[in-house]
Design an enzyme around this catalytic site. Structure first.
Site, PDB file in Angstrom:
ATOM      1  N   LEU A  53      13.741   3.791   7.456  1.00  0.00           N
ATOM      2  CA  LEU A  53      13.818   3.604   6.010  1.00  0.00           C
ATOM      3  C   LEU A  53      13.310   2.236   5.581  1.00  0.00           C
ATOM      4  CD1 LEU A  53      17.475   4.946   5.502  1.00  0.00           C
ATOM      5  CD2 LEU A  53      15.351   6.277   5.632  1.00  0.00           C
ATOM      6  N   TYR A 102       0.441  -0.292  -2.100  1.00  0.00           N
ATOM      7  CA  TYR A 102       1.674   0.274  -1.544  1.00  0.00           C
ATOM      8  C   TYR A 102       1.404   1.651  -0.941  1.00  0.00           C
ATOM      9  CZ  TYR A 102       6.234   2.558  -1.424  1.00  0.00           C
ATOM     10  OH  TYR A 102       7.347   3.266  -1.024  1.00  0.00           O
ATOM     11  N   LYS A 106       1.734   2.963   3.075  1.00  0.00           N
ATOM     12  CA  LYS A 106       2.591   4.073   3.478  1.00  0.00           C
ATOM     13  C   LYS A 106       1.781   5.164   4.184  1.00  0.00           C
ATOM     14  CE  LYS A 106       6.946   3.478   2.347  1.00  0.00           C
ATOM     15  NZ  LYS A 106       8.014   3.556   3.366  1.00  0.00           N
TER      16      LYS A 106
END
Length: 242
Positions: A53, A102, A106
């Site tokens: 996470l 971002y 990812k």
């Protein structure tokens, strides 16, 4: 089972730890910014599942997206590769489909996770998440729900830049339940899933939270129309005492 949770001090991490402790007998190992990645070398042989996470989605230096979201994932997968029995559940983002800094970080992290499965045989599950909201989320950071709830609860003006923008939101408890369901899957190699949330415009969200505040201040009863409204109301009430 032994479960390692990275990002254990973040909003999702804390919520998942609480959920696991309340609903299972699994043993939890925590990893946060206080730890060194090398610390995991000593425990990975005992870990059944890793919930990855840890990451950043708002930074002053965009290079940190690459360094943390991609770099940390790469280092983690290298450690996991020493134990083929360790399964990885990676919390990605729906922004991985976009070309912003971002989203790119990812998407590259997803690729590294897939490589762990393809080359080493570890089972990997990638979840692309929408916006997550719920009690305990930090206001005035990266959650519009937390910011609106906190500000409106405390009579602070809110700023709306794009009132017609549609956002997708998933309640933290629903996410935690889904995370736990993955543990029950008997067969998966490298799976991907886009989690579906509730769609609402920014203005509709603001007006709904303002309605909660008005009804509470005036001690008026009101009808909760949906599960989303119920979850949002519970979230809003948690900011009234802050």
């Amino acid at each position: 089972m032994n479960i390692l949770i990275t990002g254990s001090e973040g909003f999702i991490g804390k919520s998942l730890i609480t959920y696991i402790r309340n609903h299972t007998n699994h043993k939890i190992f925590e990893f946060s910014r206080k730890n060194k990645i090398s610390d995991l070398n000593n425990i990975i042989s005992n870990i059944d599942y890793v919930y990855h996470l840890a990451g950043v989605n708002r930074v002053k230096d965009i290079n940190l997206f690459q360094e943390i979201n991609f770099g940390l994932t790469k280092n983690l997968c290298e450690i996991i590769s020493s134990n083929k029995k360790t399964k990885l559940i990676f919390a990605s983002s729906k922004q991985a489909a976009l070309d912003n800094p971002y989203g790119v970080s990812k998407r590259k992290a997803e690729y590294i996770c897939k490589e762990l499965s393809n080359r080493n045989g570890n089972k990997v599950f990638i979840l692309r998440l929408p916006g997550i909201y719920g009690t305990g989320c930090k206001p005035n950071y990266n959650s519009v729900v937390a910011t609106f709830c906190f500000n409106i609860a405390n009579n602070i003006d809110i700023k709306i830049n794009d009132k017609d923008k549609i956002i997708e939101l998933l309640y933290i408890n629903d996410l935690c339940r889904h995370f736990i369901k993955i543990l029950d899957l008997t067969k998966f190699s490298c799976e991907e899933e886009n989690l579906v949330g509730h769609h609402i415009t920014v203005m509709e969200l603001a007006n709904l939270i303002k309605m909660f505040k008005f009804k509470i201040d005036n001690k008026n009863n009101f009808y909760i129309k949906s599960e989303f409204e119920s979850n949002l109301f519970e979230t809003f009430k948690s900011y009234l005492t802050l």
